[in-house]
Scaffold this active site. Structure first.
Site, PDB file in Angstrom:
ATOM      1  N   PRO A 144     -26.335  63.471  21.756  1.00 24.06           N
ATOM      2  CA  PRO A 144     -25.939  63.258  20.354  1.00 24.06           C
ATOM      3  C   PRO A 144     -25.242  64.430  19.656  1.00 24.06           C
ATOM      4  O   PRO A 144     -25.753  65.019  18.708  1.00 24.06           O
ATOM      5  CB  PRO A 144     -27.270  62.929  19.678  1.00 24.06           C
ATOM      6  CG  PRO A 144     -28.270  63.705  20.469  1.00 24.06           C
ATOM      7  CD  PRO A 144     -27.775  63.665  21.886  1.00 24.06           C
ATOM      8  N   CYS A 145     -24.032  64.731  20.110  1.00 24.56           N
ATOM      9  CA  CYS A 145     -23.269  65.810  19.483  1.00 24.56           C
ATOM     10  C   CYS A 145     -22.884  65.466  18.049  1.00 24.56           C
ATOM     11  O   CYS A 145     -22.595  66.361  17.252  1.00 24.56           O
ATOM     12  CB  CYS A 145     -22.033  66.145  20.312  1.00 24.56           C
ATOM     13  SG  CYS A 145     -20.925  64.757  20.588  1.00 24.56           S
ATOM     14  N   HIS A 146     -22.922  64.186  17.690  1.00 28.62           N
ATOM     15  CA  HIS A 146     -22.599  63.785  16.317  1.00 28.62           C
ATOM     16  C   HIS A 146     -23.649  64.280  15.317  1.00 28.62           C
ATOM     17  O   HIS A 146     -23.384  64.320  14.124  1.00 28.62           O
ATOM     18  CB  HIS A 146     -22.453  62.259  16.221  1.00 28.62           C
ATOM     19  CG  HIS A 146     -23.697  61.504  16.589  1.00 28.62           C
ATOM     20  ND1 HIS A 146     -24.025  61.218  17.897  1.00 28.62           N
ATOM     21  CD2 HIS A 146     -24.680  60.973  15.821  1.00 28.62           C
ATOM     22  CE1 HIS A 146     -25.161  60.542  17.919  1.00 28.62           C
ATOM     23  NE2 HIS A 146     -25.579  60.387  16.676  1.00 28.62           N
TER      24      HIS A 146
END
Length: 157
Positions: A120-122
């Site tokens: 989950p780089c967001h």
């Protein structure tokens, strides 16, 4: 390497992997034909992504096999620890990795994340709370963070 193209609310996702795990999941900025028969090695990933977008899944349980440098893989491992519905700044992420001076390298590794949504780089934002940098486009980052938010924003009009 098996490949599947699936529809998501944010566009067509291209999923690649095999029996050794998922290697890439990217959202395309163009149309592509949706895969009618999902390869067996990708079925679980497709199913779990569908559950995520339906709001029925907060955590993924998939075998991952992404290529990257040892530093990138360390950053991606740390990204996996950010809980659903939470965010972390690039500075906080750098601190967790043990070197606040590595913030640019951490941001670069974050941007090279090959496993959209799964890693989950967001969930990584600017220190001031701004939505900075997202390979899939800031509107997608905003959508994902809103989707995961425990407090759903109401619109007036």
């Amino acid at each position: 390497m098996d490949i599947a193209h699936v529809h998501t609310p944010l566009g067509i996702a291209k999923i690649e992997g095999d029996e050794n795990g998922l290697s890439t999941i990217t959202v395309l900025n163009s149309e592509a034909p949706v895969t009618s028969i999902i390869p067996e090695s990708l079925e679980d990933a497709v199913y779990q992504l569908q559950e995520y977008f339906e709001g029925k899944r907060e955590n993924f349980d998939l075998l991952l096999n992404a290529s990257g440098t040892p530093f990138q893989k360390n950053v991606w491992e740390e990204l996996l620890k950010i809980p659903y519905g939470k965010t972390l700044s690039y500075m906080e992420l750098s601190k967790k990795l043990g070197d606040v001076k590595a913030i640019r390298a951490v941001a670069a590794a974050n941007g090279k994340n090959p496993l959209w949504i799964i890693v989950p780089c967001h969930r990584v934002i600017g220190s001031d709370g701004s939505l900075t940098g997202y390979a899939g486009g800031l509107y997608r980052k905003k959508w994902l963070l809103d989707h995961e938010s425990p407090v759903k924003q109401q619109t007036l009009f």
